[in-house]
Design an enzyme around this catalytic site. Structure first.
Site, PDB file in Angstrom:
ATOM      1  N   CYS A 142       0.865  -1.179   0.000  1.00  0.00           N
ATOM      2  CA  CYS A 142       0.000   0.000   0.000  1.00  0.00           C
ATOM      3  C   CYS A 142       0.905   1.233   0.000  1.00  0.00           C
ATOM      4  O   CYS A 142       1.762   1.379   0.863  1.00  0.00           O
ATOM      5  CB  CYS A 142      -0.883  -0.003   1.251  1.00  0.00           C
ATOM      6  SG  CYS A 142      -1.690   1.565   1.570  1.00  0.00           S
ATOM      7  N   CYS A 156      -3.094   7.695  -1.782  1.00  0.00           N
ATOM      8  CA  CYS A 156      -4.409   7.805  -2.453  1.00  0.00           C
ATOM      9  C   CYS A 156      -5.493   8.330  -1.525  1.00  0.00           C
ATOM     10  O   CYS A 156      -6.453   8.947  -1.988  1.00  0.00           O
ATOM     11  CB  CYS A 156      -4.856   6.451  -2.975  1.00  0.00           C
ATOM     12  SG  CYS A 156      -3.533   5.327  -3.375  1.00  0.00           S
ATOM     13  N   THR A 177      -4.042   4.865   7.480  1.00  0.00           N
ATOM     14  CA  THR A 177      -2.981   4.419   6.574  1.00  0.00           C
ATOM     15  C   THR A 177      -1.964   5.537   6.320  1.00  0.00           C
ATOM     16  O   THR A 177      -2.344   6.624   5.896  1.00  0.00           O
ATOM     17  CB  THR A 177      -3.618   3.999   5.235  1.00  0.00           C
ATOM     18  OG1 THR A 177      -4.545   2.951   5.489  1.00  0.00           O
ATOM     19  CG2 THR A 177      -2.583   3.518   4.251  1.00  0.00           C
ATOM     20  N   GLU A 225      -0.463   1.481   9.585  1.00  0.00           N
ATOM     21  CA  GLU A 225      -1.712   2.094  10.016  1.00  0.00           C
ATOM     22  C   GLU A 225      -1.548   2.495  11.480  1.00  0.00           C
ATOM     23  O   GLU A 225      -0.765   1.892  12.203  1.00  0.00           O
ATOM     24  CB  GLU A 225      -2.899   1.119   9.918  1.00  0.00           C
ATOM     25  CG  GLU A 225      -3.263   0.704   8.507  1.00  0.00           C
ATOM     26  CD  GLU A 225      -2.303  -0.306   7.901  1.00  0.00           C
ATOM     27  OE1 GLU A 225      -1.685  -1.075   8.666  1.00  0.00           O
ATOM     28  OE2 GLU A 225      -2.137  -0.316   6.674  1.00  0.00           O
ATOM     29  N   HIS A 249     -12.584   6.120  -3.121  1.00  0.00           N
ATOM     30  CA  HIS A 249     -11.628   5.141  -2.590  1.00  0.00           C
ATOM     31  C   HIS A 249     -11.985   3.727  -3.060  1.00  0.00           C
ATOM     32  O   HIS A 249     -11.103   2.879  -3.207  1.00  0.00           O
ATOM     33  CB  HIS A 249     -11.562   5.232  -1.067  1.00  0.00           C
ATOM     34  CG  HIS A 249     -10.203   4.868  -0.539  1.00  0.00           C
ATOM     35  ND1 HIS A 249      -9.035   5.427  -1.019  1.00  0.00           N
ATOM     36  CD2 HIS A 249      -9.809   3.965   0.397  1.00  0.00           C
ATOM     37  CE1 HIS A 249      -8.001   4.891  -0.401  1.00  0.00           C
ATOM     38  NE2 HIS A 249      -8.445   3.992   0.461  1.00  0.00           N
ATOM     39  N   TYR A 263      -9.299   1.064  -5.365  1.00  0.00           N
ATOM     40  CA  TYR A 263      -8.929  -0.345  -5.172  1.00  0.00           C
ATOM     41  C   TYR A 263      -8.946  -1.123  -6.484  1.00  0.00           C
ATOM     42  O   TYR A 263      -8.333  -2.186  -6.568  1.00  0.00           O
ATOM     43  CB  TYR A 263      -9.872  -1.007  -4.154  1.00  0.00           C
ATOM     44  CG  TYR A 263      -9.610  -0.596  -2.717  1.00  0.00           C
ATOM     45  CD1 TYR A 263      -8.905   0.552  -2.412  1.00  0.00           C
ATOM     46  CD2 TYR A 263     -10.078  -1.370  -1.660  1.00  0.00           C
ATOM     47  CE1 TYR A 263      -8.674   0.927  -1.106  1.00  0.00           C
ATOM     48  CE2 TYR A 263      -9.849  -1.005  -0.344  1.00  0.00           C
ATOM     49  CZ  TYR A 263      -9.143   0.144  -0.068  1.00  0.00           C
ATOM     50  OH  TYR A 263      -8.916   0.496   1.229  1.00  0.00           O
ATOM     51  N   CYS A 295      -4.975  -0.109  -7.256  1.00  0.00           N
ATOM     52  CA  CYS A 295      -3.846  -0.515  -6.397  1.00  0.00           C
ATOM     53  C   CYS A 295      -3.821  -2.006  -6.131  1.00  0.00           C
ATOM     54  O   CYS A 295      -2.774  -2.641  -6.192  1.00  0.00           O
ATOM     55  CB  CYS A 295      -3.854   0.276  -5.097  1.00  0.00           C
ATOM     56  SG  CYS A 295      -5.024  -0.287  -3.848  1.00  0.00           S
ATOM     57  N   GLU A 316      -7.459  -5.009   4.155  1.00  0.00           N
ATOM     58  CA  GLU A 316      -7.888  -3.704   3.652  1.00  0.00           C
ATOM     59  C   GLU A 316      -8.820  -3.860   2.457  1.00  0.00           C
ATOM     60  O   GLU A 316      -9.734  -3.051   2.263  1.00  0.00           O
ATOM     61  CB  GLU A 316      -6.690  -2.834   3.290  1.00  0.00           C
ATOM     62  CG  GLU A 316      -7.111  -1.387   3.095  1.00  0.00           C
ATOM     63  CD  GLU A 316      -5.964  -0.444   2.866  1.00  0.00           C
ATOM     64  OE1 GLU A 316      -4.925  -0.900   2.389  1.00  0.00           O
ATOM     65  OE2 GLU A 316      -6.127   0.746   3.157  1.00  0.00           O
TER      66      GLU A 316
END
Ligand code: SF4
Ligand code: FE
Length: 483
Positions: free
Chosen positions: A100, A104, A191, A257, A292, A296, A299, A447
């Site tokens: 990660c 973003c 994050t 995180e 978001h 995904y 990413c 996640e």
């Protein structure tokens, strides 16, 4: 300042004095800490790739606010093409880091706050959009990392924010002053927070009239007084402290995180983007979550590319790559991974302009994207473990592999094909372990399930966007039913 380099970004972090807790100790900076440095390295990639001519088109954009060239991670999307490029950039970063890369969340918060503040101002006569444009220009000009913060700790889930036994279980305004507000509360699972410059806070749920103090959005630097971060554990995290490289699986990149506490943090007036307009909390949540959920589709696909490649290598090193069931499993992994990408691209291509002028993804398709992301990476990981075999979890430590006695036995008996250097086989085993059950599994699996909202949150939006009356009308028209 123009685009920063990764090195300059790291230097800029060192100048900030944060309050970070990890393993019972407090530190002022994450830079150089073996557990946290991989997280910094992932963000460094978002800077360094922006300087490479071959990635310039994906990694940079022209600011609609300053007219300058900026990193796309700080961009306000100006077209559906920008939305598509965003997803492609995220796939690229996933491929390069297998982790990660954290930047973003702020980009998604940026775009949600940009359009929502515009609509709040139209209705309420406030000045939030101008405040936000000023903040966005500052971030773009200085090429900063902003962490978007949405998830409150939520306490008793059956109670509204203002009805909790402890009022701080949702972040809220505790004092209103002529020059600003003071806020208290916490945001969970943040994050990349210890390696960001600023935090952009948003409400976590739609709110009613009683929740006025909780309908708040603002941005502050992460070294603000009263801000405290407590880093969360990741499985196998302490392997990073053992001064070995093989055992960590991915010895450069990672994510982190933290629980982020706002203990009476002051926010000046020009950094406030929502303050009591409860009817807009839901819009902000829906837009941020939508962006978001789109993210995904980029990413996780990039990380999936690495995992599929690692799995194919594991098969090759075992001499099993020609078996038909192995080939078929690799096809299935690819099919699942590309399906996620289809969703990410589709919700972007169907993006439309908001009243403020920036572009919003198609919410239905973004939620379908994320719903698939809650499932497919788990299946891809299952197939990776199937092909990798048990050695992924029983391989002895790097120190044993390097031991003159134990190492000789390990290398003799864990040999694969005679043409494969044994170290390569071990590296790939550890990478698959890292991605499917080690530190990177936080980003690739858990996640995927809970990030950007747990599965049920997407089903609520899918239901709301489904236009069931329209679908019923279609069926009636085909068979001539007239009400
Ligand atoms: Fe970006 Fe993906 Fe990490 Fe979210 S999970 S911050 S979208 S890399
Ligand atoms: Fe996320």
């Amino acid at each position: 300042m123009a685009l920063m380099t990764g090195k300059e970004y790291e230097e800029s972090l060192k100048k900030m004095k944060m309050r970070i807790f990890l393993f019972g100790e407090e530190m002022e900076t994450a830079v150089g800490n073996p557990i946290l440095q991989p997280s910094i390295n992932s963000i460094k990639a978002t800077y360094d790739l922006a300087h490479m001519p071959e990635y310039e088109d994906l990694m940079t954009a022209t600011s609609n606010i300053t007219g300058e060239k900026i990193n796309r991670f700080t961009h306000i999307h100006q077209s559906a093409e920008d939305l598509v490029k965003k997803v492609k950039m995220q796939r690229l970063l996933g491929q390069k880091t297998a982790a990660c890369f954290q930047r973003c969340v702020g980009m998604d918060a940026f775009n949600a706050v940009y359009s929502t503040t515009y609509e709040v101002d139209q209705k309420c006569g406030t000045n939030y959009h101008e405040n936000f444009r000023k903040f966005a220009a500052y971030v773009q000009e200085n090429d900063l990392v902003v962490d978007g913060a949405m998830t409150d700790t939520k306490g008793d889930r059956s109670l509204a924010p203002s009805k909790q036994a402890d009022p701080d279980l949702y972040l809220h305004v505790v004092e209103r002053r002529p020059d600003g507000i003071v806020v208290r509360g916490a945001k969970a699972h943040q994050t990349g927070i210890v390696n960001s410059h600023e935090v952009l806070v948003m409400p976590t749920v739609a709110m009613g009239p009683d929740d006025k103090d909780y309908a708040v959005s603002f941005a502050v630097p992460l070294d603000s007084e009263g801000l405290v971060m407590v880093v969360g554990r990741q499985s196998c995290d302490t392997r990073k402290t053992e001064n070995t490289t093989l055992d960590v699986g991915n010895d450069v990149y990672g994510g982190m995180e933290a629980l982020t506490v706002f203990d009476n943090v002051f926010v000046p007036n020009d950094r406030i983007f929502l303050n009591g307009e409860t009817e807009f909390a839901g819009m902000l949540v829906e837009r941020f979550a939508g962006y978001h959920r789109q993210s995904y589709g980029g990413c996780k696909v990039g990380v999936g590319d690495v995992l599929i490649g690692a799995t194919a290598l594991a098969a090759e090193y075992n001499g099993a790559e020609k078996a038909s069931h192995i080939k078929d499993k690799l096809i299935e992994m690819t099919h699942l991974n590309e399906t996620l990408y289809c969703c990410g691209i589709a919700c972007s291509s169907e993006g439309t302009e908001t009243a403020s002028g920036n572009y919003l993804i198609d919410l239905m398709l973004a939620n379908v994207c994320k719903q698939n992301v809650t499932r497919f990476p788990y299946e891809i990981a299952r197939l990776a473990q199937d092909i990798a075999g048990g050695l992924m979890v029983t391989l002895p430590s790097e120190k044993d592999i390097n031991h003159p006695v134990a190492g000789a036995y390990i290398k003799k008996y864990f040999a694969g094909t005679s043409t494969t250097p044994i170290e390569n086989r071990f590296k790939i085993m550890r990478l698959i372990e890292n991605l499917t059950m080690g530190t990177a599994a936080v980003g690739y699996l858990t996640e995927s399930l809970h990030g950007a909202g747990s599965p049920q949150a997407q089903r609520v939006v899918i239901s709301r966007q489904s236009n069931m009356p329209g679908k019923k009308a279609l069926a009636k028209a085909i068979v001539h039913i007239e009400d």
